[in-house]
Design a protein around this motif. Structure first.
Motif, mmCIF file in Angstrom:
data_model
loop_
_atom_site.group_PDB
_atom_site.id
_atom_site.type_symbol
_atom_site.label_atom_id
_atom_site.label_comp_id
_atom_site.label_asym_id
_atom_site.label_seq_id
_atom_site.Cartn_x
_atom_site.Cartn_y
_atom_site.Cartn_z
ATOM 1 N N PRO A 48 0.828 -1.211 0.000
ATOM 2 C CA PRO A 48 0.000 0.000 0.000
ATOM 3 C C PRO A 48 0.864 1.264 0.000
ATOM 4 C CG PRO A 48 0.019 -0.983 2.171
ATOM 5 C CD PRO A 48 0.735 -1.940 1.260
ATOM 6 N N GLU A 49 0.266 2.353 -0.436
ATOM 7 C CA GLU A 49 0.947 3.646 -0.438
ATOM 8 C C GLU A 49 1.241 4.073 0.999
ATOM 9 O OE1 GLU A 49 1.847 5.692 -3.003
ATOM 10 O OE2 GLU A 49 1.301 4.079 -4.385
ATOM 11 N N PRO A 50 2.361 4.753 1.210
ATOM 12 C CA PRO A 50 2.638 5.215 2.580
ATOM 13 C C PRO A 50 1.631 6.284 2.995
ATOM 14 C CG PRO A 50 4.289 6.026 1.044
ATOM 15 C CD PRO A 50 3.410 5.095 0.276
ATOM 16 N N ARG A 51 1.350 6.341 4.294
ATOM 17 C CA ARG A 51 0.395 7.322 4.808
ATOM 18 C C ARG A 51 0.985 8.714 4.761
ATOM 19 N NH1 ARG A 51 -2.957 5.300 9.863
ATOM 20 N NH2 ARG A 51 -4.421 4.115 8.637
ATOM 21 N N LEU A 52 0.132 9.701 4.675
ATOM 22 C CA LEU A 52 0.561 11.098 4.652
ATOM 23 C C LEU A 52 0.933 11.533 6.064
ATOM 24 C CD1 LEU A 52 0.864 13.733 3.051
ATOM 25 C CD2 LEU A 52 -1.481 14.267 3.686
ATOM 26 N N ASP A 53 2.141 12.058 6.197
ATOM 27 C CA ASP A 53 2.629 12.553 7.482
ATOM 28 C C ASP A 53 2.397 14.062 7.525
ATOM 29 O OD1 ASP A 53 3.843 12.913 9.899
ATOM 30 O OD2 ASP A 53 5.890 12.630 9.151
#
Length: 67
Positions: free
Chosen positions: A52-57
């Motif tokens: 999955p795409e990395p989460r937005l920090d």
């Protein structure tokens, strides 16, 4: 994943070879078709196995969003 595909491919080839040498080509083709169907399903499912795409920090926003 690669091992499963390789083993299914070898299984299809061995099944056809052994059924042809035993004189049961029809049965071997039917069983090999079922293994081949599973092999096609494995290839069809590979796009969904991507990570999955990395989460937005929020503390590390891209500079284009801050402008």
């Amino acid at each position: 994943m690669v091992w499963m595909v390789a083993l299914l491919g070898v299984g299809v080839a061995a099944l056809m070879l052994f059924s042809l040498t035993a004189g049961a080509a029809g049965l071997g083709a039917a069983l090999a078709a079922r293994l081949l169907f599973v092999l096609i399903l494995v290839f069809a499912a590979t796009p969904w196995l991507a990570p999955p795409e990395p989460r937005l920090d929020p503390s590390a926003l891209p500079s284009g969003l801050l402008g």
